[in-house]
Design an enzyme around this catalytic site. Structure first.
Site, PDB file in Angstrom:
ATOM      1  N   ASP A 173      15.669  77.309  49.694  1.00 20.35           N
ATOM      2  CA  ASP A 173      16.789  76.298  49.366  1.00 20.35           C
ATOM      3  C   ASP A 173      18.120  76.605  50.391  1.00 20.35           C
ATOM      4  O   ASP A 173      18.702  75.688  50.913  1.00 20.35           O
ATOM      5  CB  ASP A 173      17.220  76.233  48.056  1.00 20.35           C
ATOM      6  CG  ASP A 173      17.454  77.719  47.594  1.00 20.35           C
ATOM      7  OD1 ASP A 173      17.211  78.715  48.161  1.00 20.35           O
ATOM      8  OD2 ASP A 173      17.882  77.706  46.301  1.00 20.35           O
ATOM      9  N   SER A 211      12.891  77.580  45.744  1.00 24.43           N
ATOM     10  CA  SER A 211      13.915  78.467  45.946  1.00 24.43           C
ATOM     11  C   SER A 211      13.738  79.751  45.342  1.00 24.43           C
ATOM     12  O   SER A 211      14.301  80.444  44.377  1.00 24.43           O
ATOM     13  CB  SER A 211      15.096  77.887  45.222  1.00 24.43           C
ATOM     14  OG  SER A 211      15.271  76.642  45.284  1.00 24.43           O
ATOM     15  N   ARG A 227      14.543  68.406  41.493  1.00 26.41           N
ATOM     16  CA  ARG A 227      14.987  67.170  41.925  1.00 26.41           C
ATOM     17  C   ARG A 227      13.911  66.555  42.896  1.00 26.41           C
ATOM     18  O   ARG A 227      13.508  67.434  43.904  1.00 26.41           O
ATOM     19  CB  ARG A 227      16.232  67.287  42.699  1.00 26.41           C
ATOM     20  CG  ARG A 227      17.476  67.793  41.720  1.00 26.41           C
ATOM     21  CD  ARG A 227      18.667  67.780  42.692  1.00 26.41           C
ATOM     22  NE  ARG A 227      19.822  68.368  42.008  1.00 26.41           N
ATOM     23  CZ  ARG A 227      20.096  69.671  41.815  1.00 26.41           C
ATOM     24  NH1 ARG A 227      19.215  70.813  42.590  1.00 26.41           N
ATOM     25  NH2 ARG A 227      21.046  70.326  41.481  1.00 26.41           N
TER      26      ARG A 227
END
Ligand code: ADP
Ligand code: MG
Length: 478
Positions: free
Chosen positions: A220, A166, A102
């Protein structure tokens, strides 16, 4: 059919009695059927005592990880701490997970307000997961370019970037860190051991973007904790339950024995990398899932809990049941359940959520997979196994959270909000309730002190907050 699995003595005895009976029994009356289901129930069940053992083992692994001794928990310093709500500014935030990427434009008003004015979401294609590092970072850079063009951000505007990545990264400061190991099926070449911020900067240069500076590199879970604590001061743990699983918490510097000298602050967030925790009651099916994964031996908790693996666990169990002629007695099922990784966590969720009398949704799903002549008994068994797999996942996740809460607050005196990001927690029907039940079985009414709360898009928003706090420390005006 030859079983692909290491047969336990008990299972072998069942097998012998099935050889003569293939395709002739109604599976409900077949010898050993009930016993085998009981066996599955037993090996997938996580008792309260087992949860307590997991908590105990988590604590000893945390002690070792924090002191730099050998441990399945890396306990990585993040060079940042929880938010205070006054962080301010406009940032491009990247959230590079395992399934999704994203890109967001995030505006923080400094009074707890977060405005996400633009979000682009991409599914990370296999070609980037398994190609070269350059291709992967070019893909990330092209996402950045697109959001800049869409929002008329000119190449003259100096803007800061918050980069949530992440994967296990050993950070050396707030905007630098090298990838320790790929997880979640990634194998892109030339990245392990490299500084991912340097790789991103090089890709930005290749695509002609010169006005962006990576202000913060963030795990994350750390982004999730920071985002939740921006508005919720009693949030002290961040958890991700998505493609993978991991957690972080705010730790006293004196306890981070291996890194005491890196900060003069009292506390710092520690990224546990708990997906690699390995003191677990594993089954023959987990061994199978591990052996065929891209990183055998690593990420044992992740492989029992997270979204990337629940479909595969279901598949290997069903494949074994087909081998034993205990489910789907039509040859078409063999193909449907033969291939890794043909089943996803969404499939497990769909099967478990089917509450129609004849499990019609399961039937439609199986028909799409090419399975023919499906009996109601087989569908019910499939649903039962889905439940076993998801319930074990939720209990292990809850035990891991309980371990971190008790580490911070051994008598569970205070309220702890746990900020949780990731589609498994958000979308799997009843997952949160299963976690709450597990916490209740551990702590009775005191479990109310542990509040599981979704932190949607926390991973990316948190990175922007961290970038803002870095900027304010450096007195950069926005
Ligand atoms: P990322 O890990 O890339 O940050 P997400 O948090 O969205 O992305 O997690 C993606 C994972 O969540 C997928 O691997 C999938 O297993 C799981 N998932 C997605 N949708 C659902 C759903 N409806 N029900 C259960 N699990 C889901
Ligand atoms: Mg994510």
């Amino acid at each position: 059919m030859k079983s692909r699995f290491v047969a336990l003595g008990l299972i072998l005895i069942f097998n012998l009695s099935f050889i003569a009976s293939a395709f002739t029994y109604d599976i409900k009356t077949q010898p050993g059927y009930e016993e085998f289901i009981k066996y599955l129930d037993k090996i997938f069940f996580v008792s309260t005592d087992e949860m307590k053992n997991i908590i105990k083992d988590f604590h000893s692994e945390m002690v070792n990880g924090l002191s730099g001794s050998n441990s399945s928990l890396k306990m990585i310093p993040s060079f940042t701490d929880r938010a205070n709500g006054t962080e301010k500014g406009k940032f491009i935030a990247l959230d590079f997970g395992g399934t999704n990427f994203r890109v967001m434009l995030v505006d923080l008003d400094g009074k707890g307000g977060v405005f996400v004015s633009s979000v682009d979401k991409y599914v990370i294609d296999k070609q980037y997961m398994e190609g070269t590092g350059e291709q992967l970072f070019d893909f990330i850079a092209s996402g950045i370019k697109k959001i800049m063009e869409k929002n008329n951000i000119s190449s003259h505007n100096q803007l800061e970037l918050a980069f949530t990545f992440s994967f296990p990264v050993e950070q050396t400061n707030i905007a630098a860190g090298r990838l320790l190991i790929w997880v979640k099926g990634f194998t892109a070449s030339g990245v392990v051991g490299k500084d991912v911020v340097v790789m991103l900067n090089e890709a930005l240069k290749r695509i002609g973007i010169k006005n962006l500076k990576v202000a913060a590199l963030v795990n994350d879970t750390v982004g999730t904790l920071v985002a939740k604590s921006y508005t919720e001061p009693s949030c002290d743990i961040g958890v991700v339950l998505g493609t993978g699983t991991n957690a972080c918490y705010s730790e006293k510097m004196v306890n981070i024995k291996k890194w005491r000298e890196i900060s003069d602050k009292e506390t710092m967030i520690v990224n546990m990398e708990w997906g690699n925790f390995n003191k677990l009651p594993i089954t023959v099916y987990d061994k199978n899932v591990d052996a065929t994964s891209s990183n055998p031996g690593a990420q044992r908790l992740e492989k029992m809990v997270s979204g990337m693996f629940l479909g595969e666990i279901l598949r290997v169990v069903v494949h074994d049941l087909i081998d034993r002629n205990l489910i789907f007695q039509d040859e078409s099922a063999i193909n449907a359940f033969s291939n890794h990784p043909d089943f996803t966590t969404q499939d497990v969720a769909l099967i478990e959520a089917d509450n129609t009398d004849n499990l019609e949704n399961v039937e439609v799903f199986l028909a799409k997979k090419g399975v023919k002549n499906i009996t109601l008994e087989s569908k019910k068994l499939l649903k039962h196994i889905s439940k076993l797999v998801s319930c074990r996942s939720a209990k292990l996740a809850a035990s891991s959270i309980a371990a971190v809460v008790l580490w911070i607050d051994p008598e569970l005196k205070n309220k702890h909000v746990i900020g949780i990001d990731g589609s498994l927690f958000e979308k799997y029907p009843g997952y949160k309730e299963m976690m709450d039940d597990a916490l209740k079985s551990l702590f009775k009414e005191n479990s109310e002190h542990i509040v599981l709360e979704q932190a949607k898009d926390g991973s990316g928003v948190g990175a922007a907050i961290i970038a803002a706090s870095v900027a304010s420390t450096n007195n950069i005006k926005h």
